[in-house]
Scaffold this active site. Structure first.
Site, PDB file in Angstrom:
ATOM      1  N   ASP A  17      -1.601  -1.306  10.389  1.00 34.25           N
ATOM      2  CA  ASP A  17      -2.178  -1.253   8.916  1.00 34.25           C
ATOM      3  C   ASP A  17      -2.203  -2.760   8.588  1.00 34.25           C
ATOM      4  O   ASP A  17      -1.830  -2.881   7.351  1.00 34.25           O
ATOM      5  CB  ASP A  17      -1.416  -0.116   8.140  1.00 34.25           C
ATOM      6  N   LYS A  27       0.817  -1.204  -0.086  1.00 30.55           N
ATOM      7  CA  LYS A  27       0.017  -0.008   0.022  1.00 30.55           C
ATOM      8  C   LYS A  27       0.755   1.070   0.047  1.00 30.55           C
ATOM      9  O   LYS A  27       1.910   1.135   0.285  1.00 30.55           O
ATOM     10  CB  LYS A  27      -1.017  -0.023   1.317  1.00 30.55           C
TER      11      LYS A  27
HETATM   12  O1  C5P Z   1       0.158  -0.723  15.280  1.00 31.27           O
HETATM   13  P1  C5P Z   1       1.621  -1.233  14.941  1.00 31.27           P
HETATM   14  O2  C5P Z   1       2.242  -2.102  15.553  1.00 31.27           O
HETATM   15  O3  C5P Z   1       2.096  -0.766  13.548  1.00 31.27           O
HETATM   16  O4  C5P Z   1       2.342   0.257  15.723  1.00 31.27           O
HETATM   17  C1  C5P Z   1       3.547   0.358  15.949  1.00 31.27           C
HETATM   18  C2  C5P Z   1       3.998   1.400  16.929  1.00 31.27           C
HETATM   19  O5  C5P Z   1       3.666   2.571  16.386  1.00 31.27           O
HETATM   20  C3  C5P Z   1       2.804   1.622  18.341  1.00 31.27           C
HETATM   21  O6  C5P Z   1       3.093   0.797  19.345  1.00 31.27           O
HETATM   22  C4  C5P Z   1       2.861   3.026  18.322  1.00 31.27           C
HETATM   23  O7  C5P Z   1       4.267   3.350  19.301  1.00 31.27           O
HETATM   24  C5  C5P Z   1       3.116   3.559  17.162  1.00 31.27           C
HETATM   25  N1  C5P Z   1       1.936   4.125  16.375  1.00 31.27           N
HETATM   26  C6  C5P Z   1       1.375   5.047  17.192  1.00 31.27           C
HETATM   27  N2  C5P Z   1       0.073   5.628  16.417  1.00 31.27           N
HETATM   28  C7  C5P Z   1      -0.433   4.724  15.616  1.00 31.27           C
HETATM   29  C8  C5P Z   1       0.075   3.706  14.968  1.00 31.27           C
HETATM   30  C9  C5P Z   1       1.224   3.190  15.586  1.00 31.27           C
HETATM   31  O8  C5P Z   1       1.791   5.855  18.195  1.00 31.27           O
HETATM   32  N3  C5P Z   1      -1.433   5.326  14.816  1.00 31.27           N
END
Ligand code: C5P
Length: 323
Positions: free
Chosen positions: A136, A10
């Protein structure tokens, strides 16, 4: 017989970061668009127990930290199955590239396992499992042009952008998403202190207005003179002034990425941007030819790049399963 699937990438057409929430995530708004650039994931479920990840790329973890491992474990639990699950990943997409590769690989694993086991998960279970793996991941259960809200995990289909030529640059740099969010917090804190316009609290509102400008143009149905009809949705999008907030914290740290964006623009991209927190960047072009020329220009500068195209939702689902 193993099941082999394409795990498409994406790009983010704009990404607006709001305040950090009580759960530690940032509220965000983005438009996701699937593209024709993919890993391939082969899933088999035989007798025995356990999960095995195979991948030639030494940067890909083969343990329980791999998104494919994590999702396979949850799928087996949800379906109350015990098998030996082997997941073979052929990596074309960059790691920590902002193209959602690990997330897409995970969804391909889940869909492949469903087929292998001949047992469908409910839509509710699929969404819950995907959300538990990462922000995502759910978007790859929808595909095409999508609105991403919440921390990115709430995904709604948008009016589909027509297929467009894109050049994707994948510089040899890995950007940590949590660090990029932390850097954004630091920037926002300093800007809020100075009460500058466009401060972090208002980014969500800015996104909504830009989206309105885009969709109002696309949906009004009023013919606009001197514009190629096929080009109109892209021009409306560009006119809306959509931005990716991560550029403000990632470009100062990696100036070479800003330069890649400039090359894409110089080569005639109608719109060029960082994808997610990077390090991948993309440019959208009128037609495949300039997209190919832009990829060649980047390669000549030592930056890995390829010409590709966006994938509509229908194309995404039609091309997902290889065999
Ligand atoms: O959800 P994902 O594992 O991709 O997110 C990784 C990290 O990125 C989260 O633990 C957080 O620290 C940060 N994050 C965030 N806000 C979001 C998505 C991710 O702060 N909307």
């Amino acid at each position: 017989m193993p099941t082999t699937l394409r795990a498409f990438a994406k790009i983010n057409l704009g990404l607006y970061i709001g305040p950090r929430r009580a759960d530690g995530f940032h509220e965000l708004r983005t438009v996701y668009q699937t593209i024709d650039f993919c890993d391939s994931v082969r899933v088999s479920a035989g007798p025995g127990a356990g999960i095995e990840i195979r991948c030639q790329n030494p940067q890909v973890p083969r343990d329980e930290t791999n998104t494919c491992w994590r999702i396979a474990e949850r799928v087996m639990k949800a379906l109350k199955q015990r098998r030996r699950v082997v997941i073979q990943i052929e990596k074309n997409l960059p790691i920590q590239g902002g193209l959602g590769a690990g997330s897409s690989d995970a969804v391909a694993t889940m869909l492949g396992l469903e087929r292998e086991l001949g047992l469908p998960l409910s839509a509710h279970d699929k969404l819950e499992i995907a959300t538990a793996i990462g922000s995502d991941v759910p978007l790859f259960l929808v595909g095409g042009t999508m609105l991403g809200i919440g921390h990115g995990e709430q995904v709604l289909p948008l009016p589909e952008l027509p297929p467009m030529a894109v050049t994707v640059a994948t510089p040899n740099v890995g950007v940590s998403t949590p660090k990029a969010f932390a850097d954004w917090d630091a920037l926002a804190a300093s800007e809020n202190a100075a009460l500058t316009p466009g401060s972090v609290a208002s980014r969500i509102d800015v996104f909504s207005r830009s989206m309105f400008v885009w969709l109002a143009g696309s949906l009004s149905g009023v013919p606009v003179k001197d514009r190629d009809r096929a080009e109109t949705p892209l021009l409306d999008f560009v006119r809306a002034g959509i931005e990716n907030d991560f550029e403000r914290v990632v470009f100062p740290q990696y100036p070479e990425l800003r330069e890649v964006k400039r090359v894409l623009e110089r080569e005639g991209a109608k719109y060029a941007s960082l994808s997610g927190s990077g390090s991948a960047l993309y440019g959208i072009f009128d037609s495949p030819k300039p997209a190919e020329q832009a990829a060649a220009a980047l390669k000549a500068k030592g930056v890995e790049a390829r010409a590709s195209r966006t994938l509509t939702r229908q194309e995404y689902w039609k091309n997902l399963v290889i065999s």
